[in-house]
Write a protein that holds these residues in place. Structure first.
Motif, PDB file in Angstrom:
ATOM      1  N   UNK A 186      -7.423 -18.568   5.967  1.00  0.00           N
ATOM      2  CA  UNK A 186      -6.300 -17.743   5.519  1.00  0.00           C
ATOM      3  C   UNK A 186      -4.979 -18.410   5.874  1.00  0.00           C
ATOM      4  N   UNK A 236     -12.155 -27.479   2.197  1.00  0.00           N
ATOM      5  CA  UNK A 236     -13.547 -27.046   2.254  1.00  0.00           C
ATOM      6  C   UNK A 236     -13.641 -25.688   2.927  1.00  0.00           C
ATOM      7  N   UNK A 261     -12.501 -19.093  -0.094  1.00  0.00           N
ATOM      8  CA  UNK A 261     -11.633 -17.950  -0.276  1.00  0.00           C
ATOM      9  C   UNK A 261     -10.801 -18.072  -1.530  1.00  0.00           C
ATOM     10  N   UNK A 262     -10.967 -19.156  -2.232  1.00  0.00           N
ATOM     11  CA  UNK A 262     -10.070 -19.380  -3.354  1.00  0.00           C
ATOM     12  C   UNK A 262     -10.787 -19.075  -4.656  1.00  0.00           C
ATOM     13  N   UNK A 263     -10.088 -18.499  -5.582  1.00  0.00           N
ATOM     14  CA  UNK A 263     -10.669 -18.238  -6.882  1.00  0.00           C
ATOM     15  C   UNK A 263     -10.639 -19.497  -7.726  1.00  0.00           C
ATOM     16  N   UNK A 314     -15.925 -18.421 -10.551  1.00  0.00           N
ATOM     17  CA  UNK A 314     -16.630 -18.274  -9.278  1.00  0.00           C
ATOM     18  C   UNK A 314     -15.960 -17.170  -8.462  1.00  0.00           C
ATOM     19  N   UNK A 315     -16.742 -16.451  -7.703  1.00  0.00           N
ATOM     20  CA  UNK A 315     -16.174 -15.430  -6.848  1.00  0.00           C
ATOM     21  C   UNK A 315     -15.800 -16.028  -5.504  1.00  0.00           C
ATOM     22  N   UNK A 316     -14.718 -15.587  -4.933  1.00  0.00           N
ATOM     23  CA  UNK A 316     -14.427 -16.059  -3.587  1.00  0.00           C
ATOM     24  C   UNK A 316     -15.369 -15.369  -2.627  1.00  0.00           C
ATOM     25  N   UNK A 317     -15.600 -15.995  -1.542  1.00  0.00           N
ATOM     26  CA  UNK A 317     -16.492 -15.412  -0.554  1.00  0.00           C
ATOM     27  C   UNK A 317     -16.060 -15.923   0.802  1.00  0.00           C
ATOM     28  N   UNK A 367      -7.401  -9.790   6.351  1.00  0.00           N
ATOM     29  CA  UNK A 367      -7.011 -10.426   5.100  1.00  0.00           C
ATOM     30  C   UNK A 367      -6.840  -9.424   3.990  1.00  0.00           C
TER      31      UNK A 367
END
Lengths: 277, 318
Positions: B89, B117, B122-124, B128-131, B270
Motif C-alpha cells: 500500500x 511484485x 493489489x493493482x488492477x 485480473x482481480x487484485x488480491x 486499506x
C-alpha cells in the motif's frame, strides 16, 4: 553557446515522436525564425529525408528501423549570433526498450551517455497510465477471490525512473546534491492528444506523480515543456490537405512552463544548450 | 552460465565484485571452474548494472549502503498479519504521489522489481482481480527481501530506507526461541533494524482463533522488548476496519506498552476513508511519515583520557 559540438542525448521509447520532432526541428532551423536557426546548409540531410518527404505530403513518417542510430550534424546560430554545431540523433525506439528490459547498456550508448551535456526525455503521456489499484474498489469485492498466477508487468512510471537511474549510473552522476549536469528537459510529446490547457509541470505531476517527484528530486532545475510536433494526428496513408497546402513548417508548437504555446520548436534546445532556466 | 569463483560475486549477471570493468581481467573470474560442456558466452561489450531491481539480498545491499547506511525498517508480526500488504500500500501511495509533499519528495528506488511484485497483487490489471499478496512462504536460511526507497527532504538531504519484507513464520519461531536455526532472518532484522513496526492483525484478533493470535503477539512483543535496545517501535493495528473487543485491545496494549512504554500506536486500513477525496486508505500516510522521520541516535564517543596537553603526546604509554 560554445563553438564546440553540442550533442543532445534524446531518450524516447517507440512511438513517442522522436522522428517527427527531429524532422520538424530541422524544418524550423531551415525556416530560421526561431531561437536557433541553420547557419548555412547542413552537409547531409539524408537521415531525415524520408520523414521530411512524408510530412511535406501531409502523412506520418514511417517507423524508424530498430537498428538505426544516425547522428545528424547541423550548423546552427542563435539569436545573438553565436555559432555552433548541433548533433541530433535519430534511432529506433526499440533500443531504449531493450535497454530497459535486458538491463544491459551497449557500449555505443555508454559513450553517448557519457559525452552529452544535455538530455531530452520524450514522454508521451497518453501512452502511460497509472493503473487502477485496490483503492478504487471496495474491499468487500475482494473477499473470496482466489489468487491466480499473474506475471508482473512493471508499471510505466517505474520503468521510466529505472531507465533514468541506469543512465545516471552509467554516467556516474549519482550524487547527494541535485544534478546540474547533465541538464534535463522533459518533453511531453503528442500534447495535442491530451486536449488540456494545464501547464506541463502540472500535467506531468497529475499523470506520472512518482516520476515527476523523482525528476524534481534528482535534477537541479529540470525543464518540462509540452510538445506537439504535428498539431494533429497524421495518417501514414492519407494526405492531410492542410499540410500539403501550407507546409509542415506552419504546424507544431511547444507549451511553455507557464502554459502558453509557442510555435518555436527550437526553444527547448536553445534553453538546454545555454543552460538557462 | 559460469559463476565467478568468489562466493559474493554474482557475475556475469551483475558487475564484478572486485570492480574490474572488464571481467576477463579479474583473477577470480579467470580462476573459476568451467562447467563441463558449457560454452563461454561471447564477451559482449555491454555494460551490466550492480543492481537487479528485485528485492535486495544481503550481498546486494553493498550497492545502496556504500554511501551511508540506509534506515532499516523491520516490519514484524505473525503470518497473515498484513505486513506485505502494508508495504504494498505504501508503494502504491508513493506511485500516486500521495505520500510525498513539499517537505519530502520521492527520489528513486533500486528495487522497483521487488516493489512491483509485492504491489502487483493489489493493482488492477485489465481482466485480473487484485488480491492480497500471496503468502510469503518461509525459506529456511535465506535472507528476507529488502525493498529500497529514497526520499529527498526539503533541505535537499537524500535519505535511503530499506524495508524488510519477511515471512511471519520467522518472527513466530524467533519469538519462541531466540536462537532458532530457522529464524536467522528474524535475527538479522532484529539486529539491523533502526525502527520496528509490530503488526497486530485485527482480523485474527477478532476471529475464532483470537486466543492463540493474542498469545503469539504477546510472545513477539516480549521478545522485541528484550532485543530492541531503545530503538523506536510502533504498534500498528492492521485491518483496523474490523472491530475487536475492548478486552482484547486492552490485553494487547498491556503486552506491548507494558514492556515498551515509549511505543507509538497507529491504526491502518486499506479500506477507503469515508470522506471523499483521494483514496488513500486510513492511517497509512501518517504511519509512513512517522517512519520516515525516524533518525538514528547519534553516537557519542567516550571522553578522551589524555596523558598530556601536547597533541603529539596525547595518547601515550607514559
Amino acid at each position: 553557446m560554445r563553438a564546440k559540438s553540442n550533442s543532445i542525448l534524446i531518450i524516447g521509447e517507440s512511438g513517442v515522436g522522436k522522428t517527427h520532432y527531429g524532422a520538424q526541428v530541422l524544418k524550423r532551423l531551415m525556416k530560421g525564425d526561431g531561437q536557433l536557426r541553420m547557419d548555412g546548409a547542413a552537409i547531409n540531410l539524408q537521415p531525415f529525408e524520408a520523414a521530411m518527404e512524408s510530412l511535406n505530403e501531409g502523412m506520418a513518417a514511417g517507423h524508424t528501423a530498430t537498428t538505426t542510430y544516425v547522428d545528424s550534424i547541423w550548423p546552427i546560430a542563435d539569436a545573438g549570433g553565436a555559432k555552433g554545431e548541433l548533433v541530433w540523433p535519430d534511432y529506433g525506439g526499440e533500443q531504449i526498450k531493450s535497454i530497459s528490459s535486458t538491463r544491459r547498456i551497449p557500449s555505443a550508448w555508454r559513450v553517448r551517455v557519457l559525452s552529452s551535456p544535455a538530455w531530452i526525455l520524450l514522454v508521451r503521456l497518453q501512452q502511460t497510465l497509472v493503473s487502477d489499484d485496490i483503492f478504487s474498489r471496495p474491499l468487500s469485492a475482494l473477499r473470496g477471490a482466489s489468487s491466480e498466477n499473474r506475471e508482473v508487468r512493471i508499471s510505466d512510471q517505474a520503468r521510466l525512473i529505472e531507465l533514468l537511474q541506469m543512465l545516471l549510473y552509467v554516467r556516474g552522476a549519482i550524487s547527494s546534491e541535485r544534478l546540474r549536469t547533465p541538464r534535463l528537459c522533459v518533453l511531453l510529446s503528442c500534447w495535442d492528444e491530451l486536449s488540456t490547457n494545464e501547464c506541463p509541470t502540472a500535467a506531468l505531476e497529475q499523470r506520472l506523480p512518482m516520476f515527476a517527484n523523482f525528476v524534481a528530486s534528482t535534477w537541479d532545475r529540470p525543464m518540462v515543456f509540452g510538445l506537439s510536433a504535428l498539431e494533429r494526428p497524421l495518417s501514414p496513408h492519407n494526405r492531410d490537405t492542410d499540410y500539403v497546402a501550407r507546409g509542415p513548417e506552419q504546424f507544431g508548437y511547444i507549451v511553455l512552463p507557464n502554459g502558453e504555446r509557442s510555435p518555436d520548436l527550437t526553444l527547448p534546445i536553445q534553453r538546454l544548450l545555454v543552460g538557462d532556466v | 552460465m559460469n559463476a565467478c569463483s568468489r562466493s559474493n560475486c554474482f557475475a556475469p549477471e551483475t558487475t564484478c565484485d572486485l570492480g574490474f570493468f572488464d571481467r576477463s581481467n579479474c583473477p577470480s573470474w579467470k580462476g573459476r571452474v568451467e562447467s563441463p560442456g558449457g560454452q563461454d558466452e561471447a564477451l559482449s561489450d555491454e555494460l551490466v548494472l550492480p543492481w537487479s531491481g528485485s528485492a535486495l539480498g544481503l550481498v546486494d545491499l553493498g550497492f545502496v549502503a556504500g554511501c551511508k547506511k540506509p534506515l532499516v525498517v523491520g516490519v514484524a508480526g505473525p503470518q497473515n498479519a498484513g505486513k506485505t500488504t502494508l508495504l504494498a500500500a505504501w508503494y502504491l501511495l508513493v506511485g500516486r504521489g500521495l505520500a510525498c509533499s513539499e517537505k519530502r519528495k520521492f527520489a528513486g528506488s533500486y528495487s522497483f522489481g521487488g516493489w512491483e511484485a509485492v504491489a502487483g497483487s493489489l493493482r488492477w490489471t485489465p481482466g485480473l482481480l487484485p488480491n492480497f499478496p500471496p503468502h510469503t512462504t518461509s525459506r529456511e536460511g535465506r535472507a528476507p527481501g529488502l525493498l529500497h526507497l529514497a526520499f529527498r527532504d526539503a533541505d535537499a538531504q537524500p535519505r535511503s530506507y530499506l524495508f524488510a519484507d519477511a515471512p511471519g513464520e520467522w518472527f513466530q519461531k524467533w519469538a519462541l526461541n531466540r536462537d532458532a536455526v530457522d529464524a536467522e532472518g528474524a535475527r538479522w532484522v532484529a539486529g539491523q533494524a533502526d525502527v520496528f513496526l509490530l503488526v497486530a492483525d485485527c482480523e485474527a484478533l477478532s476471529s475464532a482463533n483470537m486466543g492463540s493470535a493474542r498469545g503469539s503477539l504477546q510472545l513477539l512483543a516480549r521478545r522485541l522488548a528484550a532485543e530492541r535496545a531503545d530503538r523506536p517501535i510502533a504498534l500498528v493495528w492492521t485491518k483496523s476496519d474490523i472491530p475487536i473487543s475492548s478486552a482484547m485491545a486492552v490485553a494487547v496494549r498491556e503486552a506491548v506498552l507494558g514492556t515498551m512504554p515509549d511505543a507509538a500506536e497507529f491504526s491502518v486500513s486499506i479500506v477507503p476513508s469515508a470522506e471523499g477525496g483521494a483514496d488513500k486508505g486510513h492511517g497509512l500516510i501518517e504511519l509512513l511519515n512517522w517512519t520516515l522521520n525516524i533518525r538514528r541516535k547519534p553516537v557519542s564517543l567516550p571522553p578522551v583520557n589524555a596523558t598530556s596537553a601536547d597533541p603529539l603526546f596525547m595518547f601515550g604509554a607514559r
